[in-house]
Write an enzyme that holds these catalytic residues in place. Structure first.
Site, PDB file in Angstrom:
ATOM      1  N   ILE A  19       0.396  -1.362   0.033  1.00  0.00           N
ATOM      2  CA  ILE A  19       0.258  -0.058  -0.142  1.00  0.00           C
ATOM      3  C   ILE A  19       0.579   1.298  -0.259  1.00  0.00           C
ATOM      4  O   ILE A  19       0.600   2.078  -0.784  1.00  0.00           O
ATOM      5  CB  ILE A  19      -1.423  -0.120   1.024  1.00  0.00           C
ATOM      6  CG1 ILE A  19      -1.630   0.636   1.722  1.00  0.00           C
ATOM      7  CG2 ILE A  19      -0.241   0.103   2.486  1.00  0.00           C
ATOM      8  CD1 ILE A  19      -2.794   1.189   0.047  1.00  0.00           C
ATOM      9  N   SER A  41      11.014  -0.041   7.427  1.00  0.00           N
ATOM     10  CA  SER A  41      10.877  -0.886   7.041  1.00  0.00           C
ATOM     11  C   SER A  41      11.793  -2.329   7.945  1.00  0.00           C
ATOM     12  O   SER A  41      12.793  -2.185   7.391  1.00  0.00           O
ATOM     13  CB  SER A  41      10.174  -1.631   5.990  1.00  0.00           C
ATOM     14  OG  SER A  41       9.596  -2.643   5.546  1.00  0.00           O
ATOM     15  N   LYS A  95      -6.089   2.741   6.514  1.00  0.00           N
ATOM     16  CA  LYS A  95      -7.012   2.098   7.443  1.00  0.00           C
ATOM     17  C   LYS A  95      -6.581   0.437   7.846  1.00  0.00           C
ATOM     18  O   LYS A  95      -6.030   0.368   6.833  1.00  0.00           O
ATOM     19  CB  LYS A  95      -8.338   2.161   6.297  1.00  0.00           C
ATOM     20  CG  LYS A  95      -8.147   1.596   5.131  1.00  0.00           C
ATOM     21  CD  LYS A  95      -8.823   0.295   5.329  1.00  0.00           C
ATOM     22  CE  LYS A  95      -8.319  -0.553   3.908  1.00  0.00           C
ATOM     23  NZ  LYS A  95      -8.395  -1.584   3.756  1.00  0.00           N
ATOM     24  N   ASP A 173     -11.361  -5.819   6.491  1.00  0.00           N
ATOM     25  CA  ASP A 173      -9.923  -5.082   5.803  1.00  0.00           C
ATOM     26  C   ASP A 173     -10.822  -4.577   4.478  1.00  0.00           C
ATOM     27  O   ASP A 173     -10.145  -3.563   4.684  1.00  0.00           O
ATOM     28  CB  ASP A 173      -8.587  -5.957   5.685  1.00  0.00           C
ATOM     29  CG  ASP A 173      -8.179  -5.465   5.035  1.00  0.00           C
ATOM     30  OD1 ASP A 173      -7.196  -4.124   5.849  1.00  0.00           O
ATOM     31  OD2 ASP A 173      -7.927  -4.699   4.227  1.00  0.00           O
TER      32      ASP A 173
END
Length: 314
Positions: A19, A41, A95, A173
């Site tokens: 994403i 990350s 989200k 999701d």
């Protein structure tokens, strides 16, 4: 803590998965009011992004970062977001904003205490036809709403085991995107009455959901979510008015039909809109932390009937 200068807001990314690469990085780079400084990350290193193993290392190397977009799985988002807020950074939450409603509300309260901006982002609300749908609904008494949100988990979340783990939400999701639109367009509280949660025997979150809801004004709402849709993906909301008028919002909010006739078809531009909104919030010292879509999911888990589904195999 508003940003009162005309200089671009310097942003760091926490989480550099699909994403972030597909949406966040292009949207930030396309906005002249924002500057992507670095990302972090444990493993991923997208081309062209200065990367670090964790947020602390990134902030130590780049204290000029003013805001952080958190794109991690929801199970770890609360801890990371609280650390970011404690460090005085504005926070953009991908989200769902957290794994639980309690975690989300705690972050909202903590951001207010620290005087920094918090955005609980619902990207589907920024789909091009959502505003026109809201306007159409506002002028009519409604008879019913039907939400159909069906996509292929293997296509959109390949190898992402977290999505079926506790807190991963499974088909909710993507389904929460539909709920974010629903709660935006009806202008009324939506209450869950019944939910059938089809959970694979080797998973902890549903792969299919059928849900009956009602608005406080008495409009029945049906939602059908499926994570095993093949071929054409379906992201649609169908609305019928008492006067017989019918509206169809399709392809995630990019196509609008009224009474069977197309009235709008626009390219997807959700994340550019979200980041423009984030910049406006920072500039004005405000936050946007609406958790109504997450509350519907929480209610569905509270009263939903668990139905065993076949084991999920990647």
């Amino acid at each position: 803590m508003a940003n009162s200068t005309n200089k671009p807001v310097k942003i760091g990314l926490v989480g550099l998965g699909k994403i972030a690469v597909d949406q966040h990085i292009p949207a930030i780079r396309a906005n002249p009011n924002l500057e992507l400084v670095a990302g972090c990350s444990p493993h991923a290193r997208p081309e062209g992004v200065v990367g670090y193993s964790d947020m602390q290392a990134m902030l130590a190397a780049h204290p000029e970062i003013e805001a952080l977009a958190i794109c991690t799985p929801p199970q770890v988002r609360h801890r990371i977001a609280k650390e970011a807020l404690a460090a005085g950074r504005h926070v953009f939450l991908e989200k769902p904003p957290a794994a639980t409603l309690g975690e989300a509300e705690a972050l909202r309260d903590f951001a207010a205490e620290r005087g920094v901006t918090l955005l609980a982002s619902w990207h589907s609300r920024f789909a091009p036809a959502v505003g026109a749908t809201r306007d159409w609904i506002a002028q009519r008494a409604l008879k019913s709403i039907h939400v159909v949100w069906k996509e292929n988990v293997r296509q959109w979340h390949p190898g992402q085991a977290w999505i079926f783990a506790p807190g991963g939400m499974g088909v909710f999701d993507p389904g929460i995107n539909a709920l974010s639109i629903l709660t935006r367009i009806v202008g009324d509280t939506v209450v869950v009455k019944k939910a059938d949660l089809h959970i694979p025997v080797n998973c902890d979150a549903p792969i299919e959901v059928g849900m009956d809801m009602v608005t406080e004004g008495g409009v029945p709402v049906r939602a059908d979510f499926d994570f095993l849709q093949e071929n054409l993906q379906t992201w649609s909301i169908f609305v019928e008015a008492e006067d017989g008028g019918k509206l169809a919002l399709s392809m995630g909010g990019t196509i609008l039909e009224i009474d069977g006739k197309p009235v709008m078809q626009e390219p997807e531009r959700e994340y550019p809109g979200l980041y423009a909104h984030f910049h406006e919030l920072i500039a004005s010292g405000a936050s946007d932390a609406d958790f109504s879509p997450l509350r519907i999911v929480a209610d569905a888990f509270m009263l939903g009937k668990r139905i065993a589904a076949p084991a999920y195999v990647e």
